[in-house]
Design a protein around this motif. Structure first.
Motif, PDB file in Angstrom:
ATOM      1  N   MET A   7       0.883  -1.359  -0.175  1.00  0.00           N
ATOM      2  CA  MET A   7       0.058  -0.066   0.071  1.00  0.00           C
ATOM      3  C   MET A   7       0.888   1.044  -0.070  1.00  0.00           C
ATOM      4  SD  MET A   7      -2.982  -1.094   2.722  1.00  0.00           S
ATOM      5  CE  MET A   7      -1.823  -1.256   4.288  1.00  0.00           C
ATOM      6  N   PHE A   8       0.851   2.131  -1.070  1.00  0.00           N
ATOM      7  CA  PHE A   8       1.558   3.177  -1.376  1.00  0.00           C
ATOM      8  C   PHE A   8       1.089   4.226  -2.287  1.00  0.00           C
ATOM      9  CE2 PHE A   8       4.976   5.858  -2.727  1.00  0.00           C
ATOM     10  CZ  PHE A   8       5.826   6.187  -1.574  1.00  0.00           C
ATOM     11  N   PRO A   9       1.074   5.295  -2.316  1.00  0.00           N
ATOM     12  CA  PRO A   9       1.516   6.225  -1.432  1.00  0.00           C
ATOM     13  C   PRO A   9       0.743   6.624  -0.157  1.00  0.00           C
ATOM     14  CG  PRO A   9       0.661   7.555  -3.401  1.00  0.00           C
ATOM     15  CD  PRO A   9       0.572   6.189  -3.592  1.00  0.00           C
ATOM     16  N   ASN A  10      -0.422   5.806  -0.196  1.00  0.00           N
ATOM     17  CA  ASN A  10      -1.442   5.935   0.844  1.00  0.00           C
ATOM     18  C   ASN A  10      -1.898   4.636   1.423  1.00  0.00           C
ATOM     19  OD1 ASN A  10      -2.863   6.633  -1.443  1.00  0.00           O
ATOM     20  ND2 ASN A  10      -4.632   6.703  -0.083  1.00  0.00           N
ATOM     21  N   ALA A  11      -2.418   4.488   2.451  1.00  0.00           N
ATOM     22  CA  ALA A  11      -2.897   3.458   3.143  1.00  0.00           C
ATOM     23  C   ALA A  11      -4.542   3.647   3.649  1.00  0.00           C
ATOM     24  CB  ALA A  11      -2.310   2.588   4.071  1.00  0.00           C
ATOM     25  N   GLY A  12      -5.512   3.008   3.500  1.00  0.00           N
ATOM     26  CA  GLY A  12      -6.710   3.435   3.871  1.00  0.00           C
ATOM     27  C   GLY A  12      -7.660   3.980   2.893  1.00  0.00           C
ATOM     28  N   ASN A  13      -8.470   5.039   3.358  1.00  0.00           N
ATOM     29  CA  ASN A  13      -9.212   5.410   2.497  1.00  0.00           C
ATOM     30  C   ASN A  13      -8.564   6.537   1.353  1.00  0.00           C
ATOM     31  OD1 ASN A  13     -11.715   4.531   3.659  1.00  0.00           O
ATOM     32  ND2 ASN A  13     -11.643   5.991   5.256  1.00  0.00           N
ATOM     33  N   GLU A  14      -9.333   6.824   0.429  1.00  0.00           N
ATOM     34  CA  GLU A  14      -8.763   7.786  -0.731  1.00  0.00           C
ATOM     35  C   GLU A  14      -8.593   9.235  -0.068  1.00  0.00           C
ATOM     36  OE1 GLU A  14     -12.360   9.168  -3.166  1.00  0.00           O
ATOM     37  OE2 GLU A  14     -11.558   7.328  -3.787  1.00  0.00           O
ATOM     38  N   CYS A  15      -7.674   9.886  -0.535  1.00  0.00           N
ATOM     39  CA  CYS A  15      -7.499  11.279  -0.215  1.00  0.00           C
ATOM     40  C   CYS A  15      -6.977  11.966  -1.285  1.00  0.00           C
ATOM     41  CB  CYS A  15      -6.606  11.308   1.105  1.00  0.00           C
ATOM     42  SG  CYS A  15      -4.978  10.718   0.772  1.00  0.00           S
ATOM     43  N   HIS A  16      -7.106  13.432  -0.981  1.00  0.00           N
ATOM     44  CA  HIS A  16      -6.547  14.472  -1.926  1.00  0.00           C
ATOM     45  C   HIS A  16      -5.237  14.891  -1.485  1.00  0.00           C
ATOM     46  CE1 HIS A  16     -10.762  14.578  -3.698  1.00  0.00           C
ATOM     47  NE2 HIS A  16     -10.036  14.827  -4.678  1.00  0.00           N
ATOM     48  N   TYR A  17      -4.257  14.911  -2.164  1.00  0.00           N
ATOM     49  CA  TYR A  17      -2.747  15.644  -1.656  1.00  0.00           C
ATOM     50  C   TYR A  17      -2.313  16.189  -2.835  1.00  0.00           C
ATOM     51  CZ  TYR A  17       1.601  15.707   0.408  1.00  0.00           C
ATOM     52  OH  TYR A  17       3.006  15.995   0.856  1.00  0.00           O
ATOM     53  N   LYS A  18      -1.914  17.510  -2.338  1.00  0.00           N
ATOM     54  CA  LYS A  18      -1.309  18.400  -3.383  1.00  0.00           C
ATOM     55  C   LYS A  18      -1.935  18.163  -4.927  1.00  0.00           C
ATOM     56  CE  LYS A  18       3.206  18.657  -1.221  1.00  0.00           C
ATOM     57  NZ  LYS A  18       4.578  18.796  -1.252  1.00  0.00           N
ATOM     58  N   GLY A  19      -3.230  18.701  -4.828  1.00  0.00           N
ATOM     59  CA  GLY A  19      -3.912  18.189  -6.093  1.00  0.00           C
ATOM     60  C   GLY A  19      -4.336  16.934  -6.600  1.00  0.00           C
ATOM     61  N   ALA A  20      -3.849  15.902  -6.276  1.00  0.00           N
ATOM     62  CA  ALA A  20      -4.303  14.715  -6.801  1.00  0.00           C
ATOM     63  C   ALA A  20      -4.824  13.975  -5.871  1.00  0.00           C
ATOM     64  CB  ALA A  20      -2.823  13.865  -6.825  1.00  0.00           C
ATOM     65  N   LEU A  21      -5.694  13.196  -6.483  1.00  0.00           N
ATOM     66  CA  LEU A  21      -6.585  12.018  -6.039  1.00  0.00           C
ATOM     67  C   LEU A  21      -5.902  10.726  -5.730  1.00  0.00           C
ATOM     68  CD1 LEU A  21      -9.479  11.167  -4.625  1.00  0.00           C
ATOM     69  CD2 LEU A  21     -10.087  10.501  -6.860  1.00  0.00           C
ATOM     70  N   TYR A  22      -5.776  10.418  -4.468  1.00  0.00           N
ATOM     71  CA  TYR A  22      -4.905   9.051  -4.479  1.00  0.00           C
ATOM     72  C   TYR A  22      -6.042   8.011  -3.836  1.00  0.00           C
ATOM     73  CZ  TYR A  22      -0.385  11.344  -4.098  1.00  0.00           C
ATOM     74  OH  TYR A  22       0.675  12.036  -4.327  1.00  0.00           O
ATOM     75  N   GLY A  23      -6.184   6.809  -4.711  1.00  0.00           N
ATOM     76  CA  GLY A  23      -7.232   5.985  -4.449  1.00  0.00           C
ATOM     77  C   GLY A  23      -6.941   5.201  -2.982  1.00  0.00           C
ATOM     78  N   PHE A  24      -8.180   4.481  -2.696  1.00  0.00           N
ATOM     79  CA  PHE A  24      -8.020   3.451  -1.518  1.00  0.00           C
ATOM     80  C   PHE A  24      -6.993   2.543  -1.684  1.00  0.00           C
ATOM     81  CE2 PHE A  24      -9.382  -0.505   0.477  1.00  0.00           C
ATOM     82  CZ  PHE A  24      -9.725   0.026   1.773  1.00  0.00           C
ATOM     83  N   HIS A  25      -6.266   2.802  -0.548  1.00  0.00           N
ATOM     84  CA  HIS A  25      -4.820   1.781  -0.446  1.00  0.00           C
ATOM     85  C   HIS A  25      -3.808   2.142  -1.347  1.00  0.00           C
ATOM     86  CE1 HIS A  25      -6.311  -0.316   2.997  1.00  0.00           C
ATOM     87  NE2 HIS A  25      -6.781  -1.518   2.218  1.00  0.00           N
ATOM     88  N   GLY A  26      -3.675   3.302  -2.053  1.00  0.00           N
ATOM     89  CA  GLY A  26      -2.888   3.787  -3.040  1.00  0.00           C
ATOM     90  C   GLY A  26      -2.630   3.191  -4.032  1.00  0.00           C
ATOM     91  N   GLU A  27      -1.741   3.683  -5.136  1.00  0.00           N
ATOM     92  CA  GLU A  27      -1.870   3.243  -6.418  1.00  0.00           C
ATOM     93  C   GLU A  27      -1.061   2.069  -6.684  1.00  0.00           C
ATOM     94  OE1 GLU A  27      -0.210   5.306 -10.505  1.00  0.00           O
ATOM     95  OE2 GLU A  27       0.029   6.392  -8.568  1.00  0.00           O
ATOM     96  N   ALA A  28       0.121   1.733  -5.538  1.00  0.00           N
ATOM     97  CA  ALA A  28       1.086   0.763  -5.984  1.00  0.00           C
ATOM     98  C   ALA A  28       0.453  -0.681  -6.303  1.00  0.00           C
ATOM     99  CB  ALA A  28       2.213   0.639  -4.810  1.00  0.00           C
ATOM    100  N   SER A  29      -0.476  -0.941  -5.595  1.00  0.00           N
ATOM    101  CA  SER A  29      -1.024  -2.369  -5.742  1.00  0.00           C
ATOM    102  C   SER A  29      -1.975  -2.471  -7.083  1.00  0.00           C
ATOM    103  CB  SER A  29      -1.769  -2.859  -4.382  1.00  0.00           C
ATOM    104  OG  SER A  29      -3.064  -2.010  -4.325  1.00  0.00           O
ATOM    105  N   MET A  30      -2.030  -1.477  -7.692  1.00  0.00           N
ATOM    106  CA  MET A  30      -3.131  -1.367  -8.930  1.00  0.00           C
ATOM    107  C   MET A  30      -2.120  -1.113 -10.178  1.00  0.00           C
ATOM    108  SD  MET A  30      -5.975  -2.194  -7.395  1.00  0.00           S
ATOM    109  CE  MET A  30      -7.328  -1.562  -8.422  1.00  0.00           C
TER     110      MET A  30
END
Length: 176
Positions: free
Chosen positions: A88-111
């Motif tokens: 799980m990277f660059p985030n874990a858990g719920n999706e979030c917005h960071y510096k203008g980008a939407l990071y999906g649930f558990h991050g992008e790395a596993s998808m």
């Protein structure tokens, strides 16, 4: 199989997805490079190929082939979930917005798909997986190593920020 033999081979799952199989006399590790370099299986051979990871009864969906036409990153992640072990990277858990980008649930790395390279030397087997994320400026590397006479999977992970500014992140392991 001789006592000191390490083998790596490419195979296909029932759905046609490429799997990288790493074998020693004691362990079999299966990795899915097209789906986040997920560790799909770890089997201990001395106990009748005892599976150490949980597997979903619905199996593995090929990337982009969600069972449902779902909305939201959490449901898309769950639709593609097969058990095993995800990064799980660059985030874990719920999706979030960071510096203008939407990071999906558990991050992008596993998808996302990862490239791989086999680095076998002597009685060690190393496979290096690598990907560059698209929603954040990170390069991820993951090296899986098996040694012929141990029942140990060694994992080295490295994350590099390719951007021009500092980035906060979460880095987790999702092991079932």
């Amino acid at each position: 199989m001789p006592n000191n033999l390490c083998i790596v081979k490419e195979s296909k799952l029932e759905n046609g997805m490429i799997a990288i199989e790493m074998h020693t006399p004691l362990l079999r590790v299966v990795v899915l490079p097209a789906k986040g370099a997920d560790i799909h299986s770890i089997q201990y051979k001395k106990r009748e190929n005892l599976e150490l990871l949980w597997k979903a009864p619905w199996g593995v969906s090929a990337p982009g082939m969600s069972r449902l036409h779902s909305e939201g990153s959490k449901q898309r992640w769950l639709d593609a979930y097969h058990g095993g072990w995800q990064l799980m990277f660059p985030n874990a858990g719920n999706e979030c917005h960071y510096k203008g980008a939407l990071y999906g649930f558990h991050g992008e790395a596993s998808m996302v798909p990862w490239k791989y390279q086999v680095e076998k030397t002597g009685e060690k087997l190393r496979v290096r997986f690598c990907t560059d994320l698209t929603r954040s400026p990170f390069r991820l590397e993951r090296v899986l190593q098996l040694e012929s006479n141990t029942a140990t999977l060694t994992i080295e992970e490295k994350i590099t920020n390719l951007g021009r500014e500092a980035m906060d992140c979460e880095w987790g392991q999702h092991i079932a």
